[in-house]
Design a protein around this motif. Structure first.
Motif, PDB file in Angstrom:
ATOM      1  N   GLU A   3       3.146 -64.791 -71.120  1.00 18.63           N
ATOM      2  CA  GLU A   3       3.299 -63.337 -71.187  1.00 18.63           C
ATOM      3  C   GLU A   3       3.907 -62.922 -72.534  1.00 18.63           C
ATOM      4  O   GLU A   3       3.479 -61.949 -73.161  1.00 18.63           O
ATOM      5  CB  GLU A   3       4.210 -62.923 -70.024  1.00 18.63           C
ATOM      6  CG  GLU A   3       4.576 -61.464 -69.953  1.00 18.63           C
ATOM      7  CD  GLU A   3       5.559 -61.188 -68.806  1.00 18.63           C
ATOM      8  OE1 GLU A   3       5.714 -62.047 -67.915  1.00 18.63           O
ATOM      9  OE2 GLU A   3       6.158 -60.108 -68.823  1.00 18.63           O
ATOM     10  N   PHE A   4       4.880 -63.716 -73.006  1.00 16.93           N
ATOM     11  CA  PHE A   4       5.604 -63.305 -74.206  1.00 16.93           C
ATOM     12  C   PHE A   4       4.797 -63.578 -75.481  1.00 16.93           C
ATOM     13  O   PHE A   4       4.849 -62.805 -76.425  1.00 16.93           O
ATOM     14  CB  PHE A   4       6.988 -63.963 -74.217  1.00 16.93           C
ATOM     15  CG  PHE A   4       7.752 -63.603 -72.980  1.00 16.93           C
ATOM     16  CD1 PHE A   4       8.257 -62.319 -72.820  1.00 16.93           C
ATOM     17  CD2 PHE A   4       7.894 -64.508 -71.939  1.00 16.93           C
ATOM     18  CE1 PHE A   4       8.910 -61.941 -71.663  1.00 16.93           C
ATOM     19  CE2 PHE A   4       8.553 -64.142 -70.777  1.00 16.93           C
ATOM     20  CZ  PHE A   4       9.064 -62.862 -70.633  1.00 16.93           C
ATOM     21  N   ASP A   5       4.015 -64.671 -75.478  1.00 15.80           N
ATOM     22  CA  ASP A   5       3.112 -64.922 -76.608  1.00 15.80           C
ATOM     23  C   ASP A   5       2.071 -63.812 -76.689  1.00 15.80           C
ATOM     24  O   ASP A   5       1.721 -63.340 -77.772  1.00 15.80           O
ATOM     25  CB  ASP A   5       2.394 -66.268 -76.434  1.00 15.80           C
ATOM     26  CG  ASP A   5       3.370 -67.431 -76.549  1.00 15.80           C
ATOM     27  OD1 ASP A   5       4.418 -67.249 -77.190  1.00 15.80           O
ATOM     28  OD2 ASP A   5       3.086 -68.502 -75.972  1.00 15.80           O
ATOM     29  N   HIS A  10      -0.414 -59.484 -79.531  1.00 20.00           N
ATOM     30  CA  HIS A  10      -1.279 -58.301 -79.446  1.00 20.00           C
ATOM     31  C   HIS A  10      -0.557 -56.967 -79.549  1.00 20.00           C
ATOM     32  O   HIS A  10      -1.173 -55.962 -79.876  1.00 20.00           O
ATOM     33  CB  HIS A  10      -2.077 -58.335 -78.138  1.00 20.00           C
ATOM     34  CG  HIS A  10      -3.009 -59.502 -78.067  1.00 20.00           C
ATOM     35  ND1 HIS A  10      -4.172 -59.569 -78.795  1.00 20.00           N
ATOM     36  CD2 HIS A  10      -2.930 -60.656 -77.373  1.00 20.00           C
ATOM     37  CE1 HIS A  10      -4.790 -60.711 -78.548  1.00 20.00           C
ATOM     38  NE2 HIS A  10      -4.053 -61.394 -77.689  1.00 20.00           N
ATOM     39  N   PHE A  11       0.720 -56.931 -79.234  1.00 19.85           N
ATOM     40  CA  PHE A  11       1.376 -55.625 -79.154  1.00 19.85           C
ATOM     41  C   PHE A  11       2.583 -55.454 -80.066  1.00 19.85           C
ATOM     42  O   PHE A  11       3.147 -54.368 -80.141  1.00 19.85           O
ATOM     43  CB  PHE A  11       1.783 -55.331 -77.705  1.00 19.85           C
ATOM     44  CG  PHE A  11       0.604 -55.273 -76.764  1.00 19.85           C
ATOM     45  CD1 PHE A  11      -0.406 -54.346 -76.962  1.00 19.85           C
ATOM     46  CD2 PHE A  11       0.493 -56.168 -75.709  1.00 19.85           C
ATOM     47  CE1 PHE A  11      -1.503 -54.290 -76.111  1.00 19.85           C
ATOM     48  CE2 PHE A  11      -0.594 -56.117 -74.852  1.00 19.85           C
ATOM     49  CZ  PHE A  11      -1.601 -55.185 -75.058  1.00 19.85           C
ATOM     50  N   THR A  12       2.998 -56.495 -80.749  1.00 22.70           N
ATOM     51  CA  THR A  12       4.191 -56.370 -81.575  1.00 22.70           C
ATOM     52  C   THR A  12       3.804 -56.067 -83.024  1.00 22.70           C
ATOM     53  O   THR A  12       3.122 -56.857 -83.674  1.00 22.70           O
ATOM     54  CB  THR A  12       5.039 -57.648 -81.504  1.00 22.70           C
ATOM     55  OG1 THR A  12       5.282 -57.948 -80.132  1.00 22.70           O
ATOM     56  CG2 THR A  12       6.373 -57.462 -82.215  1.00 22.70           C
ATOM     57  N   GLY A  23      11.090 -56.374 -77.349  1.00 21.31           N
ATOM     58  CA  GLY A  23      11.836 -57.625 -77.297  1.00 21.31           C
ATOM     59  C   GLY A  23      13.161 -57.574 -76.570  1.00 21.31           C
ATOM     60  O   GLY A  23      13.807 -58.596 -76.394  1.00 21.31           O
ATOM     61  N   ASP A  24      13.578 -56.399 -76.127  1.00 22.20           N
ATOM     62  CA  ASP A  24      14.836 -56.323 -75.371  1.00 22.20           C
ATOM     63  C   ASP A  24      14.550 -55.672 -74.026  1.00 22.20           C
ATOM     64  O   ASP A  24      13.399 -55.442 -73.664  1.00 22.20           O
ATOM     65  CB  ASP A  24      15.884 -55.547 -76.183  1.00 22.20           C
ATOM     66  CG  ASP A  24      17.292 -56.105 -75.977  1.00 22.20           C
ATOM     67  OD1 ASP A  24      17.721 -56.182 -74.815  1.00 22.20           O
ATOM     68  OD2 ASP A  24      17.942 -56.462 -76.966  1.00 22.20           O
ATOM     69  N   ASP A  25      15.600 -55.371 -73.239  1.00 22.84           N
ATOM     70  CA  ASP A  25      15.375 -54.733 -71.945  1.00 22.84           C
ATOM     71  C   ASP A  25      14.899 -53.299 -72.087  1.00 22.84           C
ATOM     72  O   ASP A  25      14.286 -52.744 -71.182  1.00 22.84           O
ATOM     73  CB  ASP A  25      16.656 -54.786 -71.106  1.00 22.84           C
ATOM     74  CG  ASP A  25      16.941 -56.212 -70.657  1.00 22.84           C
ATOM     75  OD1 ASP A  25      16.096 -56.767 -69.939  1.00 22.84           O
ATOM     76  OD2 ASP A  25      17.954 -56.774 -71.073  1.00 22.84           O
TER      77      ASP A  25
END
Ligand code: ADP
Ligand code: MG
Length: 319
Positions: A3-5, A10-12, A23-25
């Protein structure tokens, strides 16, 4: 791809007007001279995050509560929510109960529902939450310091036990199930604690994917490792199912079960007394369970102090 990759690839992107982006809550945006807006969204999908026949009142509560938990983790005061919902059909009885649960949570935490979207489709509930935090006081994942103590806002694993029971993997007695089911269906976001931890906690995260995975995010963001001591978790030695679950399975539910919505935060050892006091004031059983160390990775010590082999990471939707 995890999920994080996926999110990274794609979205960062670099941001232009943003104090803290992906990247944070929650993200942080400066809105006035003194305030930042904390913004976060969480989606619940039938069949993935809840059973399609889940109680609609509890679903309404939980869909807002999990978002409030992200505000708590940032030390933000939640204010506004939007609700985007896809429904297979407009069932008035279901909607009455869902909205009653949603607004019970909104009223308890004094949040206004200010917009959203409604469409026909497989049952999916997406809530966006916005809250306020004075400039510079948000508690980020990246702020933990070497030597800080690691705290939990309460015991872990109850929601995972309830889920395992509902999936017929284990059998809980009726009383135990009732206790665990309320952790699963009606999580209590630790908003008051998050606000009280401004200026005390150096980092915080809410535990949605299990302690190992979520503390892991704090460790990567803060470039640190951690030592955890399970003998400081009271329920590790007298968990409801301790006798009938294999130790490895118990550990998995406890450390990687997810859906806990407790906060995991770090603070200097010098703040220990103040934090214990805060626990008494707020009626929360705050637990100091470890410390931040320089050596990367997570070292988990079991009930007798022995080193445990932790292979089980947190639950990841795309693995
Ligand atoms: P949490 O568990 O607190 O909800 P996640 O671990 O799910 O946060 O998400 C990690 C980060 O990635 C968060 O900052 C979140 O806002 C961001 N994120 C997740 N999905 C997307 C997406 N589709 N587009 C942009 N950012 C995303
Ligand atoms: Mg979170």
């Amino acid at each position: 791809m995890s999920e994080f990759d996926l999110i990274r690839q794609h979205f960062t992107r670099t941001t232009r007007y943003t104090e803290l982006g992906i990247g944070d809550d929650a993200a942080l945006i400066r809105v006035g001279a003194n305030m930042e807006l904390a913004i976060s969204a969480d989606m619940l999908v039938a069949g993935t995050h809840f059973f399609a026949d889940a109680d609609p009142y509890q679903l309404g509560w939980k869909s807002l509560a999990v978002n409030l938990s992200d505000m708590a983790a940032m030390g933000a005061q939640p204010r506004w929510a939007t609700l985007a919902i896809a429904l297979p059909a407009a069932n008035p009885a279901w909607l009455t109960e869902f909205s009653r649960g949603f607004f019970a949570c909104a009223d308890r935490f004094v949040v206004d529902l200010i917009g959203g979207d409604t469409t026909r489709g497989p049952l999916t509930i997406s809530v966006q939450i916005m809250g306020e935090v004075p400039n510079g006081l948000a508690i980020k994942r990246s702020g933990a310091q070497l030597g800080d103590q690691i705290w939990l806002s309460g015991p872990l694993g109850y929601a995972a036990l309830a889920l395992a029971h509902l999936q017929a993997k284990i059998k809980l007695d009726a009383d135990t199930f009732a206790q665990c089911a309320s952790a699963l269906h009606a999580p209590q976001p630790r908003v008051a604690l998050g606000l009280a931890l401004r200026g005390i906690a150096t980092s915080a995260i809410d535990i949605s994917d299990g302690l190992l995975a979520d503390l892991g995010h704090v460790l990567s963001a803060s470039n640190l490792g951690a030592k955890l001591h399970l003998n400081q978790l009271p329920q590790a030695s007298h968990w409801p199912m301790a006798s009938s679950l294999k130790p490895a399975e118990q550990l998995k539910l406890l450390l990687a079960g997810g859906d806990d919505y407790e906060l995991c935060f770090s603070a200097p050892a010098a703040a220990h007394g103040r934090i214990s006091q805060l626990g008494s004031t707020l009626g929360l059983p705050l637990l100091c369970v470890g410390e931040m160390v320089a050596e990367r990775g997570l070292a988990v010590h079991g009930l007798a102090g022995e080193m445990l082999d932790i292979k089980e990471a947190g639950f990841d939707h795309f693995k």
